[in-house]
Design a protein around this motif. Structure first.
Motif, PDB file in Angstrom:
ATOM      1  N   ALA A  12      -8.463  -2.898   3.456  1.00 52.32           N
ATOM      2  CA  ALA A  12      -9.619  -2.274   2.811  1.00 52.32           C
ATOM      3  C   ALA A  12     -10.755  -3.258   2.595  1.00 52.32           C
ATOM      4  O   ALA A  12     -11.927  -2.899   2.712  1.00 52.32           O
ATOM      5  CB  ALA A  12      -9.199  -1.645   1.486  1.00 52.32           C
ATOM      6  N   HIS A  53     -10.915  -1.446   8.183  1.00 52.58           N
ATOM      7  CA  HIS A  53     -10.466  -0.148   8.707  1.00 52.58           C
ATOM      8  C   HIS A  53     -11.285   0.344   9.896  1.00 52.58           C
ATOM      9  O   HIS A  53     -10.716   0.784  10.902  1.00 52.58           O
ATOM     10  CB  HIS A  53     -10.448   0.895   7.595  1.00 52.58           C
ATOM     11  N   GLN A  63      -4.091   7.850  13.233  1.00 49.37           N
ATOM     12  CA  GLN A  63      -4.508   7.745  11.841  1.00 49.37           C
ATOM     13  C   GLN A  63      -3.911   6.484  11.230  1.00 49.37           C
ATOM     14  O   GLN A  63      -2.751   6.146  11.486  1.00 49.37           O
ATOM     15  CB  GLN A  63      -4.033   8.973  11.069  1.00 49.37           C
ATOM     16  N   ILE A  65      -2.166   4.531   8.437  1.00 53.18           N
ATOM     17  CA  ILE A  65      -1.295   4.923   7.327  1.00 53.18           C
ATOM     18  C   ILE A  65      -1.820   4.350   6.012  1.00 53.18           C
ATOM     19  O   ILE A  65      -2.535   3.353   6.001  1.00 53.18           O
ATOM     20  CB  ILE A  65       0.166   4.462   7.532  1.00 53.18           C
ATOM     21  N   GLU A  66      -1.447   4.975   4.947  1.00 54.33           N
ATOM     22  CA  GLU A  66      -1.683   4.417   3.608  1.00 54.33           C
ATOM     23  C   GLU A  66      -0.421   3.616   3.299  1.00 54.33           C
ATOM     24  O   GLU A  66       0.613   4.182   2.947  1.00 54.33           O
ATOM     25  CB  GLU A  66      -1.919   5.526   2.586  1.00 54.33           C
ATOM     26  N   ALA A  67      -0.497   2.309   3.487  1.00 49.38           N
ATOM     27  CA  ALA A  67       0.687   1.454   3.386  1.00 49.38           C
ATOM     28  C   ALA A  67       1.230   1.363   1.962  1.00 49.38           C
ATOM     29  O   ALA A  67       2.351   0.911   1.770  1.00 49.38           O
ATOM     30  CB  ALA A  67       0.377   0.059   3.930  1.00 49.38           C
ATOM     31  N   ARG A  68       0.467   1.786   0.970  1.00 51.48           N
ATOM     32  CA  ARG A  68       0.991   1.775  -0.401  1.00 51.48           C
ATOM     33  C   ARG A  68       1.993   2.910  -0.620  1.00 51.48           C
ATOM     34  O   ARG A  68       2.808   2.846  -1.531  1.00 51.48           O
ATOM     35  CB  ARG A  68      -0.153   1.879  -1.406  1.00 51.48           C
ATOM     36  N   THR A  69       1.932   3.945   0.222  1.00 49.74           N
ATOM     37  CA  THR A  69       2.829   5.082   0.062  1.00 49.74           C
ATOM     38  C   THR A  69       3.676   5.375   1.297  1.00 49.74           C
ATOM     39  O   THR A  69       4.639   6.125   1.215  1.00 49.74           O
ATOM     40  CB  THR A  69       2.033   6.356  -0.294  1.00 49.74           C
ATOM     41  N   HIS A  70       3.310   4.809   2.437  1.00 44.36           N
ATOM     42  CA  HIS A  70       4.038   5.013   3.684  1.00 44.36           C
ATOM     43  C   HIS A  70       4.353   3.651   4.304  1.00 44.36           C
ATOM     44  O   HIS A  70       3.538   2.738   4.240  1.00 44.36           O
ATOM     45  CB  HIS A  70       3.204   5.825   4.678  1.00 44.36           C
ATOM     46  N   ASP A 118      -2.860  -4.459   0.344  1.00 45.94           N
ATOM     47  CA  ASP A 118      -3.010  -3.159   0.990  1.00 45.94           C
ATOM     48  C   ASP A 118      -1.688  -2.417   1.150  1.00 45.94           C
ATOM     49  O   ASP A 118      -1.642  -1.351   1.749  1.00 45.94           O
ATOM     50  CB  ASP A 118      -3.688  -3.338   2.354  1.00 45.94           C
ATOM     51  N   GLY A 119      -0.591  -2.992   0.641  1.00 45.10           N
ATOM     52  CA  GLY A 119       0.705  -2.333   0.697  1.00 45.10           C
ATOM     53  C   GLY A 119       1.556  -2.696   1.900  1.00 45.10           C
ATOM     54  O   GLY A 119       2.621  -2.115   2.100  1.00 45.10           O
ATOM     55  N   HIS A 120       1.127  -3.645   2.727  1.00 42.47           N
ATOM     56  CA  HIS A 120       1.930  -4.082   3.872  1.00 42.47           C
ATOM     57  C   HIS A 120       3.096  -4.925   3.354  1.00 42.47           C
ATOM     58  O   HIS A 120       2.902  -5.854   2.576  1.00 42.47           O
ATOM     59  CB  HIS A 120       1.086  -4.884   4.859  1.00 42.47           C
TER      60      HIS A 120
END
Length: 142
Positions: A12, A53, A63, A65-70, A118-120
């Motif tokens: 982000a 992004h 698309q 992914i939203e790495a914080r949730t997926h 970023d959730g990675h």
């Protein structure tokens, strides 16, 4: 050029992501970095490209992914000792990362896990290969 891996991660905020990765021991290569991307060097053969992004989208039609949730990937880095595994994890937490679960100690392998900003997901570990081979050679308990 020797074989190498370049892991491309959508982020982000390139500047914040760059600061995070520098805090955990990566070095920024300014030759291949700009406001859209930072080339982060782990070793002579491991690079992480932090891509804004919009820039990341130029490489794929999929698309993001939203790495914080997926979860799309879990990335592991090997170390020589438990102390090094703990040190990078503590640096990640201090830089704003999140611990994914408690440390795991399998005897032959010790690992931790954290998410970047970023959730990675990253899993630093150390392993005694001889002990691992021995453990896997023994018949499983019933």
């Amino acid at each position: 050029m020797p074989r190498a891996i370049f892991v491309n991660l959508p982020v982000a905020d390139v500047a914040k992501a760059t600061a995070f990765y520098e805090a955990i021991g990566f070095e920024k290569n300014p030759t291949f970095s700009n406001e859209q991307a930072s080339a982060m060097v782990w070793s002579d053969s491991i690079y992480v490209m932090l891509l804004e992004h919009a820039f990341y989208r130029t490489f794929t039609n999929k698309q993001i992914i939203e790495a914080r949730t997926h979860s799309g990937a879990l990335l592991a880095l090997s170390f020589d000792s438990r102390a090094e595994v703990d040190a990078i994890t503590q640096a990640a937490l201090a830089a704003g990362g999140k611990e994914m679960h408690d440390p795991e100690d399998l005897g032959f392998m010790y690992s931790r896990a954290f998410d970047d900003l970023d959730g990675h997901g990253w899993g630093p570990f150390t392993m005694d290969m001889a002990a691992a081979a021995e453990a896997h050679a023994q018949p499983a308990e019933a």
